[in-house]
Design a protein around this motif. Sequence first.
Motif, PDB file in Angstrom:
ATOM      1  N   LEU A 535       4.964   1.940   4.036  1.00 18.53           N
ATOM      2  CA  LEU A 535       5.983   1.361   3.164  1.00 18.53           C
ATOM      3  C   LEU A 535       5.412   0.181   2.375  1.00 18.53           C
ATOM      4  O   LEU A 535       4.554  -0.559   2.863  1.00 18.53           O
ATOM      5  CB  LEU A 535       7.189   0.926   3.983  1.00 18.53           C
ATOM      6  N   GLN A 536       5.949  -0.020   1.179  1.00 17.37           N
ATOM      7  CA  GLN A 536       5.405  -1.032   0.279  1.00 17.37           C
ATOM      8  C   GLN A 536       5.590  -2.455   0.809  1.00 17.37           C
ATOM      9  O   GLN A 536       4.646  -3.206   0.931  1.00 17.37           O
ATOM     10  CB  GLN A 536       6.071  -0.908  -1.097  1.00 17.37           C
ATOM     11  N   ASN A 537       6.804  -2.817   1.157  1.00 19.08           N
ATOM     12  CA  ASN A 537       7.040  -4.192   1.597  1.00 19.08           C
ATOM     13  C   ASN A 537       8.265  -4.236   2.509  1.00 19.08           C
ATOM     14  O   ASN A 537       9.313  -4.769   2.143  1.00 19.08           O
ATOM     15  CB  ASN A 537       7.247  -5.116   0.383  1.00 19.08           C
ATOM     16  N   LYS A 696      10.025   6.596  -2.322  1.00 16.50           N
ATOM     17  CA  LYS A 696       9.672   5.999  -3.607  1.00 16.50           C
ATOM     18  C   LYS A 696       8.237   6.305  -4.010  1.00 16.50           C
ATOM     19  O   LYS A 696       7.732   5.761  -5.000  1.00 16.50           O
ATOM     20  CB  LYS A 696       9.873   4.488  -3.537  1.00 16.50           C
ATOM     21  N   LYS A 699       2.406   3.784  -2.020  1.00 20.84           N
ATOM     22  CA  LYS A 699       2.077   2.490  -2.610  1.00 20.84           C
ATOM     23  C   LYS A 699       0.646   2.537  -3.141  1.00 20.84           C
ATOM     24  O   LYS A 699      -0.133   3.443  -2.794  1.00 20.84           O
ATOM     25  CB  LYS A 699       2.265   1.380  -1.587  1.00 20.84           C
ATOM     26  N   PRO A 700       0.248   1.580  -3.931  1.00 15.22           N
ATOM     27  CA  PRO A 700      -1.103   1.624  -4.527  1.00 15.22           C
ATOM     28  C   PRO A 700      -2.206   1.641  -3.476  1.00 15.22           C
ATOM     29  O   PRO A 700      -2.062   1.084  -2.387  1.00 15.22           O
ATOM     30  CB  PRO A 700      -1.144   0.334  -5.363  1.00 15.22           C
ATOM     31  N   ASP A 703      -3.234  -1.616  -1.881  1.00 13.60           N
ATOM     32  CA  ASP A 703      -2.335  -2.286  -0.932  1.00 13.60           C
ATOM     33  C   ASP A 703      -2.296  -1.613   0.428  1.00 13.60           C
ATOM     34  O   ASP A 703      -1.779  -2.182   1.389  1.00 13.60           O
ATOM     35  CB  ASP A 703      -0.912  -2.319  -1.513  1.00 13.60           C
ATOM     36  N   PHE A 704      -2.823  -0.390   0.499  1.00  9.29           N
ATOM     37  CA  PHE A 704      -2.623   0.380   1.731  1.00  9.29           C
ATOM     38  C   PHE A 704      -3.335  -0.245   2.928  1.00  9.29           C
ATOM     39  O   PHE A 704      -2.878  -0.139   4.059  1.00  9.29           O
ATOM     40  CB  PHE A 704      -3.107   1.817   1.539  1.00  9.29           C
ATOM     41  N   PRO A 798      -1.531   7.168  -0.501  1.00 14.14           N
ATOM     42  CA  PRO A 798      -2.168   7.121  -1.832  1.00 14.14           C
ATOM     43  C   PRO A 798      -3.266   8.178  -1.951  1.00 14.14           C
ATOM     44  O   PRO A 798      -3.831   8.622  -0.945  1.00 14.14           O
ATOM     45  CB  PRO A 798      -2.748   5.710  -1.892  1.00 14.14           C
TER      46      PRO A 798
END
Length: 957
Positions: A535-537, A696, A699-700, A703-704, A798
């Motif tokens: 998850l992103q954040n 969604k 994530k990039p 960031d993973f 990603p």
Amino acid sequence: MTAVPISASSTRRDRLVLGFVFLLSGASALLFETLWLHLAGLVFGVGVYASALVLSSFMGGLALGNALISRFGRDVTDPVRFYAAMELLVGAWGLLLVLCFPLLTVWLGAMLHPALDKPVLLNSLRFSFSFLLFLLPATAMGVTLPLLVKALARRPGEFGLALGRLYGVNTLGACLGALLGETVLIAPLGLSGTGWFAAGLNVLAAVGALAVAAKFREAPVRADDATKAAPPPLSSRARRLLAAGFLSGAAFLGLEVVWTRFLQLFVRSTSLAFAVMLAVILAGIGLGGAFAGWWLRREADGRRVTAPLVLCIGAAALASYRLFEAAAGVSLGVYQSVDWRYVTVLSLALMFPAAFVSGLVFTTLGEAFHREVGDRARSAGLVAMANTLGAMLGPLAAGFVLLPLFGMEWSLFALCAAYVLPTILCLGKAAPWPSPRASRPLQAAGVAFTLCLAIFPFGSMDGYFKRACADFLKDGEKLIATIEGVTGTLQYLRQDYLGHPYAYRLVTDGYSMSSTDRSAKRYMKLFAYFPEAVLQNPKSALLICFGTGSTATALTEDKRLTSIDVVDISRDVLSGASIVYPKPEKNPLEDPRVRTHVEDGRFFLLASSKKYDIITAEPPPPMMAGVANLYSREYFRLIRDRLADGGMVTYWLPVFEISSQDAKAILKAFSEAFEHASLWMGDNFNWMMVGVKKPKGPKPDADFSQPWDAPDTGEGLRRIAVEKPAQLGALFMLDGKSLAGYLGDAKPLTDNYPKRLRGYPDSPEVQKQFLAAHNELMDAMAAKTRFGESAEAALLLPPAVRAEADAWFETQQIMNTYLNNMLTPPPSLPAVNYVLSGTDLRVLPLWLMKSDAKKQAIVTKALAAGMAPTAETEFQLGIRALADRDYLLAEAKLRRAQDLGYPSNLAPARVFVLCLAGRLAEAEDLAAVAFKGGQASVAAKSYMDWLARTFGFKSPF
């Protein structure tokens, strides 16, 4: 004058018809009670307080029915026809409850939401709502016994016979209902179908009653008849007898709670086990009641025999515990048996004697009360009411007061000793009431009771506790704490290494529920690390079931999370965190972001409106009683509703004790709740279901790796052998088309069909077949192909991570094969060679060589504290050097460990290490000494051949 029959006298056939009718009524009542309490648990929760309050509300309805018929029963001139109407009311309203409970779920959840964090208000609402729902059918059930007693006891001396026979046959019908529902009906018919069946029994009972009702009709009481006046107040003697019935009912139901808790130490807590235990108790009570009716008809007077019999209940319970193991004649060393025959034998030895005498006492006390009061319906109603009210209080007192304060042993002793009180209430100074000086039966019962109290085996419970966890004690674990709490018996065990704590285990009611050993930590922490990485954040997380805190620890390690809710059904489990984490700074529950909730996880989700980015859960295995509803389609949909958009759920799928068919039923339920569902490896046969709500996208790439870069989560990930971000991808098993293909035409586990889970394997051989079938799905190389086509993986990982993951499926296959703790793995050195030569992983080589980061830390700490080197410490240092690729140091340490007396032959490992170091000549010399051709085993020759193929090594054979 009293009412008299105005129709022809009933025949023996008519009475048999009523007996059979009441047998059907008992079966229907138990079926409905089982269904109602199960469905109420889905709405109000299955926490100990919720369950107790719901059961008490049902018992309260029964008592109300008893009270009403005791007051107005004398005005009923057609008791059998009235009885038939009550049966129809029970069937109609009971079926309505079964069909409508699922529809009430959302509405009642919304009603209870404001009280979620207000326990007193919440429990008051639970009791009130359940009492209102159960009021009509439970009250109607409470009316039935007194009505039929009135119909059958129309001549002097018939009351005891009628009460005993009816009570006995109705209780035996309940016994039949308990077994029918569990073993025959619910699986094919579901809960709703079983409700229709139970309602059909009520209709059949009503039709049978109506067929003979005219034979039992009585003349109406004339307006000027003296009996038309209000019934006289109860005498002091009558009130004492009611108090005795209340106390004996409370003591017996309290004993039932203690007995059940005790037997759970040795048998698996399945719904079948509980059904067998209940059936044994009901059979004892029913046979006792029926025998008492026959006995009272011939020679006995309830006034003379009740007091001695009450003492005999206590004596029987004490003797059964004292002679339990000898009377059962079976070994208690079997770990958590699931054999119904084993459960039956233990239940008969422990519970049947006291249950039989308890059935006697209800009947004889009722007969004695009738002699004092006279009115048939009033007598039967008041005695049943007193007994029912006692049955309400007894379990509450035992479960919430006695067991937590005094434990099983002292609770059992106290409840048995408490039978002195109802005995005293049944005494008298003049015949026929017994007195201690004149009644020989009372004296004999008193001697037996006193003797059983005197020889009570205090301290034997400690031995039973140790036998409940004997398998773990044999492996070197130590029992460090036993907590007899409200929800169950918790035992904490600790495994030490070099005198330092290494791992903890939580055993709940005899079953190993959670552990902090290496394998358990891997999959439990993955349930948190996986969504934290993907998850992103994430900001909020919900953990359902705390266990030993590994998942909670992984959640608190992520500093991005600002809110962490931990829900567990047991306050004692949450308190036990201080045992597993004696240092407060290590205890995840001490984190200021964590908020704990002592509640049933399903009810918490139902009543809460909060949305979460992460929901993860590790409930007990699905075969445990009452746990199937934590793996059903409706429950998974409830979880989805509590996820924020883009949120993720990770859910435990323990397949080590279930068949492929059962696993498919759970996976089908999960996939029908989540459009984006996939299956991933946790560790061995502990799999991870992953569901995402409105994903969604990944994530990039940049960031993973954040969790691996952060100090706490990075260290935690490396300790569970997930050292590289791309290794997450290699955990993939199934999704989309591959998941649909695996599931085939499997039917989902639903609330209405909880028996789509067939149960535990019947034997170790069957379990091996189950494991072999699951093991086929754990082929990581086949999963690699599916991963390349996975739509869910593309949404979660990603592109760069997915590309890198391809290289890690071979490593995952090694873990699935060589670290398998339920199937015998092959020799590990070829796998070690692959990892050392083909990767830069450090933790996996440790695991393959019987080490891990925790052991290495303990060795370092012990040596730094001045501990002299031992064979074990040198071995561990050698394995550490091997993982560091310092092969010469590794060989030197392994040689030193062997010289110091390491118990296993380390020569094969040393030969391998020398080959890795390029010292082939030294390796060949060592092999020539260590393996003499004439003494070499097939395995040794095969190993030498592998070294020859891999390193150019010259085998001595």
